[in-house]
Design a protein around this motif. Structure first.
Motif, PDB file in Angstrom:
ATOM      1  N   VAL A 158      10.190 -82.020 109.992  1.00 24.46           N
ATOM      2  CA  VAL A 158       9.508 -83.153 109.372  1.00 24.46           C
ATOM      3  C   VAL A 158      10.611 -84.044 108.818  1.00 24.46           C
ATOM      4  O   VAL A 158      11.472 -83.554 108.101  1.00 24.46           O
ATOM      5  CB  VAL A 158       8.596 -82.704 108.204  1.00 24.46           C
ATOM      6  CG1 VAL A 158       8.010 -83.908 107.505  1.00 24.46           C
ATOM      7  CG2 VAL A 158       7.498 -81.778 108.700  1.00 24.46           C
ATOM      8  N   LEU A 163       5.995 -80.793 117.032  1.00 25.93           N
ATOM      9  CA  LEU A 163       5.139 -79.704 116.532  1.00 25.93           C
ATOM     10  C   LEU A 163       4.834 -79.878 115.050  1.00 25.93           C
ATOM     11  O   LEU A 163       3.744 -79.545 114.593  1.00 25.93           O
ATOM     12  CB  LEU A 163       5.793 -78.351 116.804  1.00 25.93           C
ATOM     13  CG  LEU A 163       5.878 -77.995 118.285  1.00 25.93           C
ATOM     14  CD1 LEU A 163       6.683 -76.716 118.494  1.00 25.93           C
ATOM     15  CD2 LEU A 163       4.489 -77.834 118.899  1.00 25.93           C
ATOM     16  N   ALA A 164       5.782 -80.402 114.302  1.00 22.97           N
ATOM     17  CA  ALA A 164       5.541 -80.615 112.876  1.00 22.97           C
ATOM     18  C   ALA A 164       4.470 -81.675 112.666  1.00 22.97           C
ATOM     19  O   ALA A 164       3.610 -81.542 111.796  1.00 22.97           O
ATOM     20  CB  ALA A 164       6.836 -81.011 112.171  1.00 22.97           C
ATOM     21  N   VAL A 165       4.504 -82.726 113.474  1.00 28.87           N
ATOM     22  CA  VAL A 165       3.563 -83.836 113.281  1.00 28.87           C
ATOM     23  C   VAL A 165       2.215 -83.531 113.932  1.00 28.87           C
ATOM     24  O   VAL A 165       1.166 -83.797 113.349  1.00 28.87           O
ATOM     25  CB  VAL A 165       4.138 -85.154 113.843  1.00 28.87           C
ATOM     26  CG1 VAL A 165       3.119 -86.285 113.745  1.00 28.87           C
ATOM     27  CG2 VAL A 165       5.411 -85.535 113.098  1.00 28.87           C
ATOM     28  N   LEU A 166       2.252 -82.989 115.152  1.00 25.76           N
ATOM     29  CA  LEU A 166       1.001 -82.819 115.908  1.00 25.76           C
ATOM     30  C   LEU A 166       0.494 -81.381 115.926  1.00 25.76           C
ATOM     31  O   LEU A 166      -0.559 -81.112 116.519  1.00 25.76           O
ATOM     32  CB  LEU A 166       1.160 -83.330 117.341  1.00 25.76           C
ATOM     33  CG  LEU A 166       1.393 -84.840 117.466  1.00 25.76           C
ATOM     34  CD1 LEU A 166       1.475 -85.254 118.918  1.00 25.76           C
ATOM     35  CD2 LEU A 166       0.287 -85.626 116.763  1.00 25.76           C
ATOM     36  N   GLY A 167       1.216 -80.454 115.321  1.00 23.84           N
ATOM     37  CA  GLY A 167       0.688 -79.103 115.130  1.00 23.84           C
ATOM     38  C   GLY A 167       0.736 -78.201 116.343  1.00 23.84           C
ATOM     39  O   GLY A 167       0.875 -76.998 116.199  1.00 23.84           O
ATOM     40  N   LEU A 168       0.583 -78.771 117.526  1.00 24.99           N
ATOM     41  CA  LEU A 168       0.645 -77.997 118.769  1.00 24.99           C
ATOM     42  C   LEU A 168       1.014 -78.955 119.898  1.00 24.99           C
ATOM     43  O   LEU A 168       0.980 -80.161 119.715  1.00 24.99           O
ATOM     44  CB  LEU A 168      -0.671 -77.272 119.062  1.00 24.99           C
ATOM     45  CG  LEU A 168      -1.971 -78.051 118.950  1.00 24.99           C
ATOM     46  CD1 LEU A 168      -3.021 -77.447 119.867  1.00 24.99           C
ATOM     47  CD2 LEU A 168      -2.493 -78.040 117.530  1.00 24.99           C
ATOM     48  N   PHE A 169       1.352 -78.394 121.049  1.00 26.58           N
ATOM     49  CA  PHE A 169       1.693 -79.265 122.168  1.00 26.58           C
ATOM     50  C   PHE A 169       0.454 -80.020 122.614  1.00 26.58           C
ATOM     51  O   PHE A 169      -0.599 -79.421 122.813  1.00 26.58           O
ATOM     52  CB  PHE A 169       2.251 -78.464 123.347  1.00 26.58           C
ATOM     53  CG  PHE A 169       3.651 -77.974 123.117  1.00 26.58           C
ATOM     54  CD1 PHE A 169       4.736 -78.823 123.288  1.00 26.58           C
ATOM     55  CD2 PHE A 169       3.879 -76.672 122.711  1.00 26.58           C
ATOM     56  CE1 PHE A 169       6.023 -78.372 123.059  1.00 26.58           C
ATOM     57  CE2 PHE A 169       5.173 -76.222 122.482  1.00 26.58           C
ATOM     58  CZ  PHE A 169       6.248 -77.072 122.659  1.00 26.58           C
ATOM     59  N   ARG A 191       7.276 -69.319 113.966  1.00 30.19           N
ATOM     60  CA  ARG A 191       6.352 -70.328 113.442  1.00 30.19           C
ATOM     61  C   ARG A 191       5.545 -70.979 114.559  1.00 30.19           C
ATOM     62  O   ARG A 191       4.376 -71.321 114.388  1.00 30.19           O
ATOM     63  CB  ARG A 191       7.168 -71.375 112.679  1.00 30.19           C
ATOM     64  CG  ARG A 191       6.397 -72.584 112.203  1.00 30.19           C
ATOM     65  CD  ARG A 191       5.821 -72.366 110.817  1.00 30.19           C
ATOM     66  NE  ARG A 191       4.729 -73.288 110.521  1.00 30.19           N
ATOM     67  CZ  ARG A 191       4.883 -74.479 109.961  1.00 30.19           C
ATOM     68  NH1 ARG A 191       6.067 -74.904 109.628  1.00 30.19           N
ATOM     69  NH2 ARG A 191       3.820 -75.231 109.727  1.00 30.19           N
ATOM     70  N   TRP A 192       6.177 -71.177 115.716  1.00 36.12           N
ATOM     71  CA  TRP A 192       5.556 -71.887 116.834  1.00 36.12           C
ATOM     72  C   TRP A 192       5.657 -71.026 118.091  1.00 36.12           C
ATOM     73  O   TRP A 192       6.504 -71.291 118.951  1.00 36.12           O
ATOM     74  CB  TRP A 192       6.243 -73.232 117.082  1.00 36.12           C
ATOM     75  CG  TRP A 192       6.456 -74.070 115.860  1.00 36.12           C
ATOM     76  CD1 TRP A 192       7.622 -74.251 115.189  1.00 36.12           C
ATOM     77  CD2 TRP A 192       5.468 -74.831 115.154  1.00 36.12           C
ATOM     78  NE1 TRP A 192       7.428 -75.084 114.123  1.00 36.12           N
ATOM     79  CE2 TRP A 192       6.121 -75.449 114.074  1.00 36.12           C
ATOM     80  CE3 TRP A 192       4.102 -75.048 115.346  1.00 36.12           C
ATOM     81  CZ2 TRP A 192       5.455 -76.271 113.179  1.00 36.12           C
ATOM     82  CZ3 TRP A 192       3.440 -75.861 114.454  1.00 36.12           C
ATOM     83  CH2 TRP A 192       4.114 -76.466 113.390  1.00 36.12           C
TER      84      TRP A 192
ATOM     85  N   LEU B  32       0.117 -84.894 108.609  1.00 32.54           N
ATOM     86  CA  LEU B  32       0.969 -83.944 109.325  1.00 32.54           C
ATOM     87  C   LEU B  32       0.104 -82.783 109.782  1.00 32.54           C
ATOM     88  O   LEU B  32      -0.387 -82.002 108.954  1.00 32.54           O
ATOM     89  CB  LEU B  32       2.052 -83.408 108.403  1.00 32.54           C
ATOM     90  CG  LEU B  32       3.310 -84.236 108.236  1.00 32.54           C
ATOM     91  CD1 LEU B  32       4.217 -83.553 107.236  1.00 32.54           C
ATOM     92  CD2 LEU B  32       4.019 -84.445 109.561  1.00 32.54           C
ATOM     93  N   LEU B  33      -0.065 -82.635 111.081  1.00 37.22           N
ATOM     94  CA  LEU B  33      -0.998 -81.635 111.578  1.00 37.22           C
ATOM     95  C   LEU B  33      -0.516 -80.209 111.320  1.00 37.22           C
ATOM     96  O   LEU B  33      -1.310 -79.297 111.131  1.00 37.22           O
ATOM     97  CB  LEU B  33      -1.286 -81.885 113.070  1.00 37.22           C
ATOM     98  CG  LEU B  33      -2.427 -82.883 113.308  1.00 37.22           C
ATOM     99  CD1 LEU B  33      -2.259 -84.175 112.568  1.00 37.22           C
ATOM    100  CD2 LEU B  33      -2.624 -83.163 114.777  1.00 37.22           C
ATOM    101  N   SER B  34       0.801 -80.026 111.283  1.00 34.91           N
ATOM    102  CA  SER B  34       1.323 -78.693 110.971  1.00 34.91           C
ATOM    103  C   SER B  34       0.951 -78.313 109.538  1.00 34.91           C
ATOM    104  O   SER B  34       0.656 -77.151 109.245  1.00 34.91           O
ATOM    105  CB  SER B  34       2.839 -78.657 111.150  1.00 34.91           C
ATOM    106  OG  SER B  34       3.471 -79.608 110.313  1.00 34.91           O
ATOM    107  N   LEU B  37      -2.734 -77.404 109.524  1.00 34.26           N
ATOM    108  CA  LEU B  37      -2.899 -76.057 110.096  1.00 34.26           C
ATOM    109  C   LEU B  37      -2.576 -74.980 109.071  1.00 34.26           C
ATOM    110  O   LEU B  37      -3.207 -73.929 109.037  1.00 34.26           O
ATOM    111  CB  LEU B  37      -1.963 -75.886 111.300  1.00 34.26           C
ATOM    112  CG  LEU B  37      -2.466 -76.363 112.651  1.00 34.26           C
ATOM    113  CD1 LEU B  37      -1.358 -76.262 113.689  1.00 34.26           C
ATOM    114  CD2 LEU B  37      -3.686 -75.562 113.097  1.00 34.26           C
ATOM    115  N   ASN B  54      -4.898 -84.397 119.143  1.00 30.72           N
ATOM    116  CA  ASN B  54      -4.687 -83.063 118.579  1.00 30.72           C
ATOM    117  C   ASN B  54      -5.426 -82.857 117.259  1.00 30.72           C
ATOM    118  O   ASN B  54      -5.602 -81.719 116.827  1.00 30.72           O
ATOM    119  CB  ASN B  54      -3.193 -82.799 118.361  1.00 30.72           C
ATOM    120  CG  ASN B  54      -2.521 -82.253 119.613  1.00 30.72           C
ATOM    121  OD1 ASN B  54      -3.063 -82.349 120.703  1.00 30.72           O
ATOM    122  ND2 ASN B  54      -1.344 -81.692 119.449  1.00 30.72           N
ATOM    123  N   VAL B  58      -6.892 -79.169 115.809  1.00 33.59           N
ATOM    124  CA  VAL B  58      -6.495 -78.683 114.486  1.00 33.59           C
ATOM    125  C   VAL B  58      -7.730 -78.539 113.582  1.00 33.59           C
ATOM    126  O   VAL B  58      -7.883 -77.546 112.860  1.00 33.59           O
ATOM    127  CB  VAL B  58      -5.438 -79.630 113.869  1.00 33.59           C
ATOM    128  CG1 VAL B  58      -5.209 -79.326 112.398  1.00 33.59           C
ATOM    129  CG2 VAL B  58      -4.124 -79.522 114.650  1.00 33.59           C
TER     130      VAL B  58
END
Lengths: 252, 110
Positions: A158, A163-169, A191-192, B32-34, B37, B54, B58
């Motif tokens: 961040v 992955l930090a912004v969108l959580g997953l691919f 973590r991922w 922030l989606l992470s 989550l 996404n 989430v």
């Protein structure tokens, strides 16, 4: 084939946040003295200084054209190209789309196009450190249509990491990711878990001359070139990609 | 309080009305989606500016009551389609995230 050392994410003085000392010449000289075989200069939404670095380097090291594109979601994506034309035409398209926010060099730093003799050619007026109004998918499509490679930058970080912004691919192919200089691969995997099975690059993300060389990727290739990198990403013919060790703060 | 009533009291507009009867138990504000989550809780109404598709995955993974796009931001066609497919409540608020969250808090925890 043998192992080569690559750093595919180096900023130059065209990035407002990078040091004025990061001229194409300084980057080429640092890369040579560190024995890097393949590099890319990836400025924020811009790739022009790569042209001058290539003129100077004449293949030592090999230099790919590149950019670090900031998408509408504020995800940062490395785009790499074998030739200048597609990179510069994408730079032009992105520049027209950037918000009309002028760069204030006092506040953000200078955005300079500098040639191979350290001559300043021009200052870029709009702030490059802004998201373009294109989604991740739209950016990926443009880069691939131009024959470029896509590597999401520092995915776990961040700000800006995919992955930090969108959580997953997001849907689509994501054969490779870049991790931060300091990221421990084991921790990223923990973590991922979705990073497992993908190629992992590590780059210096250097903004200052002394940061060049703090992190790298090792490539097992026939020679250090864009075409060989493409084959390695496709897992062809025993070619390999592995991240170098995590950089420890204070160890230079 | 049921999402339908929350939406009415806060002036939220439904874009995907998958389950308006779901109970809203709290709220969460993040782009922030992470972070969502890791920290949003089931039953939270999630207020965000993030419009990437996404958000639907989430939201579903965390079991939030719904997604609220703040400041009148509208969902893109892919996000909208995904929310319909996955049955995730998707709403917009004409007010910014601060005012939307403030009013939601007063409503839930007077």
């Amino acid at each position: 084939m043998r192992w080569y050392r690559a750093d595919l994410h180096i900023h130059s003085v065209l990035s407002p946040c990078a040091s004025l000392a990061m001229s194409p010449r300084a980057i080429v000289e640092a890369a040579r003295s560190l024995g890097l075989d393949l590099i890319a200069i990836c400025d924020h939404n811009a790739g022009e200084n790569g042209t001058y670095a290539r003129r100077l380097a004449r293949g030592t090291p090999q230099i790919l054209m590149g950019m670090e594109i900031q998408t509408a979601e504020e995800v940062e994506i490395l785009a790499l190209f074998p030739e200048e034309e597609p990179c510069l035409s994408l730079q032009e398209e992105l520049y027209a789309l950037l918000p009309p926010v002028p760069n204030d060099p006092e506040l953000f730093g200078d955005q300079l196009v500098v040639d191979e003799t350290d001559e300043i050619l021009r200052a870029v007026p709009k702030l490059l450190l802004s998201p373009v109004p294109l989604s991740v998918e739209e950016v990926v499509r443009r880069v691939q249509d131009l024959g470029g490679l896509v590597i999401p930058a520092h995915v776990e970080r961040v700000p800006g990491g995919l992955l930090a912004v969108l959580g997953l691919f997001p849907p689509g192919d994501w054969p490779a990711v870049e991790i931060s200089p300091w990221a421990e691969l084991e921790e990223v995997w923990a973590r991922w878990p979705q990073v497992h099975g993908r190629q992992v690059f590590r780059s210096s993300d250097a903004h200052f001359p002394e940061e060049i060389g703090r992190a790298w990727t090792e490539l097992y290739l026939d020679r250090p070139s864009f075409a060989e990198l493409e084959r390695a990403l496709a897992g062809q013919g025993g070619r390999l990609i592995r991240p170098g060790p995590a950089w420890k703060e204070g160890k230079g | 309080m049921k999402l339908e009533e929350v939406a009415e009291r806060l002036g939220l507009e439904f874009w995907v009305r998958a389950d308006p009867e779901v109970e809203v138990r709290g709220g969460y504000v993040s782009d922030l989606l992470s972070d969502v989550l890791a920290h949003a809780e089931a039953g939270d109404l999630w207020i965000t500016h993030q419009r990437h598709l996404n958000v639907v995955a989430v939201a579903k993974l965390r079991g939030v009551a719904g997604i609220v796009l703040a400041r009148g931001l509208q969902p893109g066609p892919e996000t909208l389609r995904r929310a319909q497919q996955e049955g995730v409540n998707l709403l917009t608020s004409p007010e910014d995230a601060f005012d939307t969250a403030g009013r939601l808090h007063r409503l839930l925890f007077p």
